[in-house]
Motif scaffolding. Structure first.
Motif, PDB file in Angstrom:
ATOM      1  N   GLN A 111       0.825  -1.208   0.000  1.00 51.56           N
ATOM      2  CA  GLN A 111       0.000   0.000   0.000  1.00 51.56           C
ATOM      3  C   GLN A 111       0.859   1.257   0.000  1.00 51.56           C
ATOM      4  O   GLN A 111       0.481   2.282  -0.560  1.00 51.56           O
ATOM      5  CB  GLN A 111      -0.939   0.003   1.200  1.00 51.56           C
ATOM      6  CG  GLN A 111      -2.097  -0.955   1.058  1.00 51.56           C
ATOM      7  CD  GLN A 111      -2.967  -1.021   2.300  1.00 51.56           C
ATOM      8  OE1 GLN A 111      -2.645  -0.422   3.318  1.00 51.56           O
ATOM      9  NE2 GLN A 111      -4.060  -1.763   2.218  1.00 51.56           N
ATOM     10  N   GLN A 112       2.049   1.187   0.603  1.00 50.57           N
ATOM     11  CA  GLN A 112       2.930   2.352   0.627  1.00 50.57           C
ATOM     12  C   GLN A 112       3.460   2.679  -0.764  1.00 50.57           C
ATOM     13  O   GLN A 112       3.709   3.827  -1.090  1.00 50.57           O
ATOM     14  CB  GLN A 112       4.113   2.104   1.569  1.00 50.57           C
ATOM     15  CG  GLN A 112       3.732   2.101   3.024  1.00 50.57           C
ATOM     16  CD  GLN A 112       4.906   1.769   3.927  1.00 50.57           C
ATOM     17  OE1 GLN A 112       5.992   1.473   3.465  1.00 50.57           O
ATOM     18  NE2 GLN A 112       4.661   1.820   5.233  1.00 50.57           N
ATOM     19  N   SER A 116      -1.251   7.254  -4.388  1.00 48.59           N
ATOM     20  CA  SER A 116      -2.478   7.617  -3.676  1.00 48.59           C
ATOM     21  C   SER A 116      -3.453   8.252  -4.660  1.00 48.59           C
ATOM     22  O   SER A 116      -3.073   9.025  -5.540  1.00 48.59           O
ATOM     23  CB  SER A 116      -2.170   8.580  -2.530  1.00 48.59           C
ATOM     24  OG  SER A 116      -1.571   9.742  -3.041  1.00 48.59           O
ATOM     25  N   LYS A 117      -4.703   7.944  -4.481  1.00 47.29           N
ATOM     26  CA  LYS A 117      -5.753   8.474  -5.356  1.00 47.29           C
ATOM     27  C   LYS A 117      -6.248   9.795  -4.770  1.00 47.29           C
ATOM     28  O   LYS A 117      -6.446   9.898  -3.556  1.00 47.29           O
ATOM     29  CB  LYS A 117      -6.902   7.478  -5.467  1.00 47.29           C
ATOM     30  CG  LYS A 117      -6.485   6.183  -6.130  1.00 47.29           C
ATOM     31  CD  LYS A 117      -7.624   5.211  -6.196  1.00 47.29           C
ATOM     32  CE  LYS A 117      -7.137   3.911  -6.826  1.00 47.29           C
ATOM     33  NZ  LYS A 117      -8.137   2.888  -6.787  1.00 47.29           N
ATOM     34  N   SER A 119      -8.593  12.568  -3.393  1.00 52.35           N
ATOM     35  CA  SER A 119      -9.937  12.515  -2.812  1.00 52.35           C
ATOM     36  C   SER A 119     -10.486  13.930  -2.743  1.00 52.35           C
ATOM     37  O   SER A 119      -9.754  14.904  -2.681  1.00 52.35           O
ATOM     38  CB  SER A 119      -9.881  11.891  -1.414  1.00 52.35           C
ATOM     39  OG  SER A 119      -9.043  12.660  -0.576  1.00 52.35           O
TER      40      SER A 119
END
Length: 136
Positions: A111-112, A116-117, A119
């Motif tokens: 995940q790191q 990042s999406k 938002s």
């Protein structure tokens, strides 16, 4: 003339062993009902365990095979039962916990590295107007 002996392809050697355990195939070829090429292609495509070959087996191999299969099943079941008897459930629970924590650590690391999406409701989200200018 000098003859050279070539080594056969491993699949051909395997097919020869298959024909030895299915002698009725030879009869089919001798009666000109099938060719060796057709039989080899069928064997190669469908495999030796296909039910279509049951009609070509000899009686001895049909009788010998169930006994061998039964013996193999007994060996496998015996191994499983003895493994279950010797198993320490607390130790097994510790191993499962360790594997679970290792998987969650791997997921965190992955995940790191994922981007990042964005938002929020900014202009980047949604299709928006393809024309960037406004009317006055």
């Amino acid at each position: 003339m000098k003859e050279t002996k070539r080594e056969l392809h491993p699949s051909v050697v395997e097919f020869k062993q298959f024909v030895k355990s299915h002698p009725k195939l030879v009869e089919q070829v001798r009666k000109q009902q099938k060719t060796w090429k057709e039989l080899y292609e069928d064997w190669y495509l469908f495999g030796a365990e296909d039910p279509m070959w049951e009609a070509y087996r000899s009686e001895e191999s049909v009788k010998a095979e169930p006994a061998a299969a039964t013996e193999e099943k007994k060996d496998i079941m015996g191994t499983i039962v003895s493994s279950l008897k010797n198993m320490d459930l607390n130790q097994m629970q510790n191993h499962i916990t360790n594997v679970n924590s290792a998987i969650s650590n791997i997921q965190q690391v992955l995940q790191q590295f994922q981007p990042s999406k964005p938002s929020g409701g900014g202009a980047a989200s949604g299709p928006g107007n393809p024309f960037g200018f406004r009317k006055d």
